[in-house]
Design a protein around this motif. Structure first.
Motif, PDB file in Angstrom:
ATOM      1  N   CYS A   1      -1.395 -13.686 -45.264  1.00  0.00           N
ATOM      2  CA  CYS A   1      -1.307 -15.142 -45.359  1.00  0.00           C
ATOM      3  C   CYS A   1      -1.550 -15.666 -43.951  1.00  0.00           C
ATOM      4  O   CYS A   1      -0.770 -15.370 -43.039  1.00  0.00           O
ATOM      5  CB  CYS A   1       0.094 -15.571 -45.795  1.00  0.00           C
TER       6      CYS A   1
ATOM      7  N   GLY B   1      -1.020 -24.355 -48.970  1.00  0.00           N
ATOM      8  CA  GLY B   1      -0.223 -24.727 -50.129  1.00  0.00           C
ATOM      9  C   GLY B   1       1.212 -24.942 -49.693  1.00  0.00           C
ATOM     10  O   GLY B   1       1.743 -26.049 -49.726  1.00  0.00           O
TER      11      GLY B   1
ATOM     12  N   LYS C   1      -6.833 -22.818 -47.363  1.00  0.00           N
ATOM     13  CA  LYS C   1      -6.016 -23.937 -47.854  1.00  0.00           C
ATOM     14  C   LYS C   1      -4.554 -23.771 -47.477  1.00  0.00           C
ATOM     15  O   LYS C   1      -4.050 -22.655 -47.415  1.00  0.00           O
ATOM     16  CB  LYS C   1      -6.105 -24.021 -49.385  1.00  0.00           C
TER      17      LYS C   1
ATOM     18  N   GLY D   1      -0.236 -18.022 -51.217  1.00  0.00           N
ATOM     19  CA  GLY D   1      -1.475 -17.273 -51.030  1.00  0.00           C
ATOM     20  C   GLY D   1      -2.731 -18.119 -50.868  1.00  0.00           C
ATOM     21  O   GLY D   1      -3.822 -17.568 -50.739  1.00  0.00           O
ATOM     22  N   ALA D   2      -2.614 -19.446 -50.859  1.00  0.00           N
ATOM     23  CA  ALA D   2      -3.810 -20.295 -50.737  1.00  0.00           C
ATOM     24  C   ALA D   2      -4.511 -20.114 -49.392  1.00  0.00           C
ATOM     25  O   ALA D   2      -5.701 -20.365 -49.259  1.00  0.00           O
ATOM     26  CB  ALA D   2      -3.441 -21.765 -50.923  1.00  0.00           C
ATOM     27  N   CYS D   3      -3.773 -19.634 -48.408  1.00  0.00           N
ATOM     28  CA  CYS D   3      -4.296 -19.477 -47.052  1.00  0.00           C
ATOM     29  C   CYS D   3      -4.775 -18.052 -46.782  1.00  0.00           C
ATOM     30  O   CYS D   3      -4.998 -17.692 -45.632  1.00  0.00           O
ATOM     31  CB  CYS D   3      -3.197 -19.825 -46.061  1.00  0.00           C
TER      32      CYS D   3
ATOM     33  N   CYS E   1      -1.021 -18.474 -42.845  1.00  0.00           N
ATOM     34  CA  CYS E   1       0.061 -19.368 -42.408  1.00  0.00           C
ATOM     35  C   CYS E   1       1.175 -18.586 -41.733  1.00  0.00           C
ATOM     36  O   CYS E   1       2.001 -19.157 -41.033  1.00  0.00           O
ATOM     37  CB  CYS E   1       0.622 -20.188 -43.574  1.00  0.00           C
TER      38      CYS E   1
HETATM   39  S1  FES Z   1      -0.003 -21.662 -47.343  1.00  0.00           S
HETATM   40 FE1  FES Z   1       1.092 -20.775 -49.001  1.00  0.00          FE
HETATM   41  S2  FES Z   1       1.051 -18.692 -48.434  1.00  0.00           S
HETATM   42 FE2  FES Z   1       0.158 -19.619 -46.732  1.00  0.00          FE
END
Ligand code: FES
Ligand SMILES: Cc1cc2nc3c(=O)[nH]c(=O)nc-3n(C[C@H](O)[C@H](O)[C@H](O)COP(=O)(O)OP(=O)(O)OC[C@H]3O[C@@H](n4cnc5c(N)ncnc54)[C@H](O)[C@@H]3O)c2cc1C
Ligand code: FES
Lengths: 286, 167
Positions: B61, B42, B40, B49-51, B63
């Protein structure tokens, strides 16, 4: 954007120095890729150092430790020898970000990003760390305290790359510590950071080094603070002198996370705590 | 304009190839080119941390990783947690403890919690909270998530002991 994975630090330096456009070195990417995402940098070339042999390793010798420029905080935290020798450097490195950031963030990247609040920098300074810098034509070794010249500004010239951070083998009865104050318990930027290393002789401080982070445009070494400790067993009077010297060395900014008065005061308070921890780690009895 | 580069990597144990621009994040490449939308987005800047994925075993992460960096590496996403169609203990415990509401943070929490339990099978509450400090949840609250991880850890230790006794 071109992406290169050179096989040596020298090759990386050559690529960076020859590039006519905007060129950036990529280590853990936890600063660089944030800037890329925010549009603060528009690289023509990104040079990723992580495929360089040995740059992901920590080497131990009779002289000390050579920490490759791509070694992450997580790897530093697991290294038994480093934890035993320089616990203050390890705790500072491990304070950088979350476990996810720890999986990537490097000491050299923290140094080169040149944020005034970079956590590992004061700790590296008091431990006597040096940066091994490789340029397209020559190699030089520079004490960490000489690398950062201002916010976002380092002494590296075009093409120069930090290949490794070297830490000496600590002398007997040496202890170091790093403490920072942040408004939350995790995931925040230091309002003040204090690093102290000291060496004992018969229970008395023989040598000391004190450095502060986040209270000036760069990390600052405070010789007067070190002098306050030398010759003492960390009695209250010398701790008060230490605190006063640290507060006097502060030239901080005012922002939402801490006013000038607050940062100045906290620098003294944290210095006392860090001194006690370093003293105990050196084998001293409080 | 960035040219597309062909990347050969391993994702959740399977060989995968994708072509992506050099400045594209691994997060975007996994979502849009490999189809793993459990990853995901965020914040896109390392804060939420969603990714979260693992890259050669370390928690990162995605991202803050370039897609091209994955060349020759091993990536694990939340989709790699279940085995033979069976949910991982952590996934089951998140359901049992109602440790999710909208669910956008959940994959990241699961990947980070798995990385923690692989390293430390018996973490206390403080250790769990620190290990998950890089994962933000804006609706469930953290207590249920922490309880789910503690409960999963307990079951995983039991299963481990059982399989040790058997062998
Ligand atoms: S999308 Fe938020 S830490 Fe990677
Ligand atoms: C969510 C989050 C939380 C964070 N928390 C903290 C924190 O608590 N404390 C803190 O101090 N920092 C923090 N940071 C900032 C960052 O993680 C650190 O500064 C980290 O150490 C940078 O290392 P890196 O390897 O990722 O650097 P990169 O992003 O790869 O590089 C940073 C800069 O240095 C240059 N560079 C990198 N390596 C070299 C080298 N070997 N030679 C020459 N130049 C080089 C790059 O070109 C770039 O300009 C945080 C970042 C994020 C995203
Ligand atoms: S369940 Fe919605 S953000 Fe966590």
């Amino acid at each position: 954007m071109r992406y290169a994975t050179p096989a040596s630090a020298k090759e990386a330096a050559g690529l960076l120095s020859k590039e006519k456009g905007a060129a950036f070195l990529l280590a853990g990417g936890t600063d660089l890729l944030v800037k890329l995402k925010m549009g603060m940098v528009e690289p023509d070339l990104v040079v990723d150092i992580k495929r360089i042999p040995k740059i992901n390793e920590i080497q131990t010798s009779a002289k000390g430790f050579t920490i490759g420029a791509a070694v992450s905080g997580a790897v530093i935290g697991e290294h038994k020898g480093l934890n035993a020798a320089w616990p203050g450097v390890v705790e500072a490195a491990n304070l950088i970000g979350s476990d996810q950031i720890q999986g990537r963030a490097t000491l050299a990247g923290n140094l080169c990003n040149a944020s005034p609040a970079a956590d590992s920098v004061p700790a590296m300074i008091v431990a006597g760390a040096k940066a091994v810098i490789v340029g397209p034509n020559k190699k030089r070794t520079v004490p960490v305290e000489k690398v950062v010249e201002g916010p976002g500004k380092t002494c590296l010239t075009k093409g120069e790359v930090i290949e490794a951070i070297v830490l000496p083998k600590p002398e007997p009865r040496t202890g170091d510590a790093y403490m920072r104050f942040i408004p939350r318990t995790e995931m925040d930027i230091a309002v003040v950071g204090v690093a102290i290393s000291l060496k004992l002789e018969r229970g008395v401080v023989k040598k000391a080094k004190v450095a502060l982070g986040a209270v000036a445009p760069t990390a600052v070494v405070v010789p007067a603070a070190a002098r306050a400790l030398v010759g003492s067993k960390l009695d209250d009077a010398s701790l008060e002198k230490l605190a006063a010297a640290c507060s006097a060395a502060c030239n901080p900014i005012d922002d939402k996370r801490g006013t000038v008065e607050y940062r100045t005061r906290v620098a003294g308070v944290l210095a006392k705590r860090a001194a006690k921890l370093a003293f105990q780690r050196a084998g001293g009895a409080l | 304009m960035s040219n597309a580069t062909l990347v050969s990597t391993t994702v959740n144990g399977d060989p995968v190839q994708f072509a992506c621009p050099t400045d594209e994040s691994l997060m975007t490449a996994l979502r849009n080119r490999v189809g793993l939308t459990g990853v995901k987005e965020g914040c896109g800047t390392g804060d939420c941390g969603a990714c979260s994925v693992t890259l050669d075993g370390s928690l990162v992460c995605s991202c803050l990783v370039l897609g091209v960096e994955a060349e020759g590496r091993k990536v694990t996403t939340v989709e790699g947690l279940s085995e033979n169609g069976e949910l991982h203990v952590l996934q089951q415990k998140f359901i049992d403890h109602a440790a999710l509401q909208c669910g956008i943070c959940t994959p990241g929490f699961l990947v980070a919690a798995k990385a923690l339990l692989d390293r430390n099978p018996n973490p206390n509450e403080t250790e769990i909270r620190y290990a998950l400090a890089g994962n933000l949840c804006r609706c469930t609250g953290y207590d249920k998530i922490v309880h789910a991880v503690q409960d999963a850890a307990k079951d995983m230790r039991k299963n481990n002991n059982r399989s040790k006794k058997r062998s």
